[in-house]
Scaffold this active site. Structure first.
Site, mmCIF file in Angstrom:
data_model
loop_
_atom_site.group_PDB
_atom_site.id
_atom_site.type_symbol
_atom_site.label_atom_id
_atom_site.label_comp_id
_atom_site.label_asym_id
_atom_site.label_seq_id
_atom_site.Cartn_x
_atom_site.Cartn_y
_atom_site.Cartn_z
ATOM 1 N N ASP A 7 19.893 30.949 20.206
ATOM 2 C CA ASP A 7 20.739 29.466 20.483
ATOM 3 C C ASP A 7 20.776 29.481 22.149
ATOM 4 O O ASP A 7 20.495 31.270 22.551
ATOM 5 C CB ASP A 7 22.015 29.613 19.947
ATOM 6 C CG ASP A 7 23.256 28.370 20.812
ATOM 7 O OD1 ASP A 7 22.144 27.480 20.146
ATOM 8 O OD2 ASP A 7 23.825 28.828 20.727
ATOM 9 N N ARG A 8 21.086 28.329 22.840
ATOM 10 C CA ARG A 8 21.468 28.882 24.096
ATOM 11 C C ARG A 8 22.542 28.347 24.840
ATOM 12 O O ARG A 8 22.672 30.384 25.070
ATOM 13 C CB ARG A 8 20.660 27.643 25.025
ATOM 14 C CG ARG A 8 20.625 27.551 26.447
ATOM 15 C CD ARG A 8 20.306 26.029 27.252
ATOM 16 N NE ARG A 8 21.856 25.314 27.377
ATOM 17 C CZ ARG A 8 21.427 24.014 27.655
ATOM 18 N NH1 ARG A 8 20.877 23.841 28.159
ATOM 19 N NH2 ARG A 8 22.635 23.946 27.602
ATOM 20 N N ASP A 9 23.670 28.444 24.894
ATOM 21 C CA ASP A 9 24.733 28.255 25.012
ATOM 22 C C ASP A 9 25.813 29.664 24.275
ATOM 23 O O ASP A 9 26.023 29.133 22.695
ATOM 24 C CB ASP A 9 25.470 27.376 25.237
ATOM 25 C CG ASP A 9 24.647 26.107 25.820
ATOM 26 O OD1 ASP A 9 23.754 26.279 26.885
ATOM 27 O OD2 ASP A 9 24.351 24.860 25.642
ATOM 28 N N ASN A 48 22.360 23.180 19.673
ATOM 29 C CA ASN A 48 22.341 21.748 19.709
ATOM 30 C C ASN A 48 23.249 21.259 20.890
ATOM 31 O O ASN A 48 23.781 22.448 21.804
ATOM 32 C CB ASN A 48 24.048 21.361 18.669
ATOM 33 C CG ASN A 48 23.555 21.989 17.070
ATOM 34 O OD1 ASN A 48 22.305 21.814 17.145
ATOM 35 N ND2 ASN A 48 24.016 22.176 16.025
ATOM 36 N N SER A 50 24.905 17.747 21.639
ATOM 37 C CA SER A 50 25.960 17.072 21.367
ATOM 38 C C SER A 50 26.577 16.699 22.511
ATOM 39 O O SER A 50 26.453 15.291 22.538
ATOM 40 C CB SER A 50 26.467 17.283 20.481
ATOM 41 O OG SER A 50 27.230 18.119 20.897
ATOM 42 N N CYS A 86 18.407 18.931 20.114
ATOM 43 C CA CYS A 86 19.553 18.456 19.235
ATOM 44 C C CYS A 86 19.272 17.392 20.392
ATOM 45 O O CYS A 86 21.356 18.525 20.792
ATOM 46 C CB CYS A 86 20.136 18.512 18.153
ATOM 47 S SG CYS A 86 20.477 17.451 16.910
ATOM 48 N N HIS A 88 22.282 15.442 19.342
ATOM 49 C CA HIS A 88 23.025 14.284 18.622
ATOM 50 C C HIS A 88 24.423 14.089 18.244
ATOM 51 O O HIS A 88 24.631 16.011 18.322
ATOM 52 C CB HIS A 88 22.693 13.572 16.865
ATOM 53 C CG HIS A 88 21.149 13.285 16.891
ATOM 54 N ND1 HIS A 88 19.833 13.847 16.555
ATOM 55 C CD2 HIS A 88 20.694 11.730 17.536
ATOM 56 C CE1 HIS A 88 18.806 13.052 16.660
ATOM 57 N NE2 HIS A 88 19.295 12.072 16.837
ATOM 58 N N CYS A 96 18.332 17.240 12.375
ATOM 59 C CA CYS A 96 17.759 17.799 13.817
ATOM 60 C C CYS A 96 19.209 18.765 14.095
ATOM 61 O O CYS A 96 18.704 20.202 14.419
ATOM 62 C CB CYS A 96 16.861 17.448 14.901
ATOM 63 S SG CYS A 96 18.099 16.332 15.724
ATOM 64 N N ARG A 97 20.437 18.283 13.368
ATOM 65 C CA ARG A 97 21.807 18.898 14.668
ATOM 66 C C ARG A 97 21.955 20.705 13.165
ATOM 67 O O ARG A 97 22.005 19.820 12.582
ATOM 68 C CB ARG A 97 22.437 18.603 14.388
ATOM 69 C CG ARG A 97 23.502 18.984 15.257
ATOM 70 C CD ARG A 97 25.117 17.694 14.869
ATOM 71 N NE ARG A 97 26.624 18.852 15.284
ATOM 72 C CZ ARG A 97 26.336 19.583 17.055
ATOM 73 N NH1 ARG A 97 25.606 19.306 17.891
ATOM 74 N NH2 ARG A 97 27.746 20.195 16.604
ATOM 75 N N LYS A 98 21.888 21.814 13.996
ATOM 76 C CA LYS A 98 22.516 23.446 13.177
ATOM 77 C C LYS A 98 23.581 23.093 12.570
ATOM 78 O O LYS A 98 24.088 22.303 13.490
ATOM 79 C CB LYS A 98 21.851 24.120 13.927
ATOM 80 C CG LYS A 98 20.521 24.400 14.238
ATOM 81 C CD LYS A 98 20.902 25.649 15.328
ATOM 82 C CE LYS A 98 21.625 25.392 17.115
ATOM 83 N NZ LYS A 98 21.756 26.287 17.636
#
Length: 326
Positions: A7-9, A48, A50, A86, A88, A96-98
């Site tokens: 994950d990034r953030d 994600n 969003s 993702c 969305h 595609c959203r975890k």
């Protein structure tokens, strides 16, 4: 090839509540140090975002931040093979959203990834659910702002440097067949072989005392760690607290060889390893279940006194539960 899905953030970069611009991006402590030690792993980001769907940021801004991350890691000799994200909102119910696995399917097809060699690292329950849906192992970066969503990751870590510690230890674990070969080689060298076994859940000073006393009994120490399934059979559905990989990885720092076994007791593998000495906690007594096998193979049973003042897993769990409810 061994693969990390990150994950990034909150795992690689400091979370900014959607205020992500290249000039505000900042790596978290331990990222560079940890990833440098995992140079033989290929790295992918699954994130994600969003904020795009919510109108709080743009595709261009997200991609600019991703480029900053790629360039920053590259400056330290660390390569990100790809970043998938993702755009969305949860309400979109996209694929595609975890924790949905759309990003995995995209990367797996393009890069021919082997799920058995993958680990997912995130700081939210949705990251862990994603990894579990994919079928890979998981590590949760502990984050008091998000929690684990009721999930049970394989590992709970503070940062990627701690992840490197664990993955390095995991790579040193052996199979029971490897342990038998290791013992055979030690025997050929005239070394005295010592074994012990246990659950080792939430490794504590009492465990460490047993392992240190076992170490004193010979030249090489081989430790069997009960699998998750075997622990549940005799301790109930809520145990172990830590997964078998975590428990075995922690023990590996105190032994020459560590393997995971699924039997309810060590008798089967004791016949194969044939130690010179087997160590048990004194609470099991000289008539413990292993005693007949040890007599058969000519091994000595050494009992180590239990020291209540060093604590127990039950006490640690009770303390953790008390802290979480206060």
């Amino acid at each position: 090839m061994k693969t990390l899905l990150l994950d990034r953030d909150g795992v690689l970069t400091v979370e900014r509540d959607y205020d992500y611009r290249p000039e505000t991006m900042e790596l978290l402590p331990g990222v560079i140090e940890g990833l440098k030690r995992l140079s033989d792993w290929q790295l992918f980001v699954v994130s994600n975002q969003s904020g795009i769907g919510r109108g709080l940021t743009t595709v261009e801004n997200v991609e600019a931040c991703n480029q900053w991350l790629t360039d920053r890691l590259k400056s330290e000799g660390i390569e990100l093979r790809a970043i998938a994200y993702c755009p969305h909102q949860p309400e979109d119910k996209c694929a595609c959203r975890k924790p949905a696995v759309g990003m995995w399917e995209l990367l797996q097809k393009k890069y021919d990834l082997n799920v058995e060699e993958c680990w997912m690292v995130g700081n939210r329950g949705s990251d862990i659910e994603f990894g579990q849906a994919v079928g890979c192992r998981t590590a949760l970066v502990v984050d008091p702002h998000h929690g684990d969503g009721g999930t049970r990751p394989d590992f709970r870590i503070q940062n990627l440097e701690e992840l490197a510690d664990i993955l390095t230890a995991v790579s040193s674990l052996v199979t029971i067949d490897d342990a038998v070969r290791f013992a055979d080689e030690a025997r050929r060298k005239g070394q005295k072989i010592v074994t012990t076994n246990g659950t080792f859940d939430l490794l504590h000073p009492g465990h460490l005392y047993l392992l240190s006393e076992a170490r004193k009994q010979g030249d090489v120490l081989i430790v069997g760690v009960n699998s998750d399934a075997s622990v549940r059979r005799y301790k109930g559905p809520d145990r172990p607290y830590e997964s078998q990989l975590v428990r075995a990885a922690k023990v590996s720092a105190h032994a020459d060889a560590v393997f995971i076994f699924d039997d309810d007791d060590p008798r089967a593998w004791l016949k194969r390893i044939r130690p010179n000495v087997h160590v048990n906690a004194a609470s099991y007594g000289k008539d413990c279940i292993e005693a007949p096998v040890l007599s058969e193979i000519g091994a000595e049973l050494v009992l180590v006194d239990v020291k209540p003042e060093l604590g127990s897993t039950t006490e640690r769990l009770q303390k953790m539960q008390s802290q979480s409810s206060s």
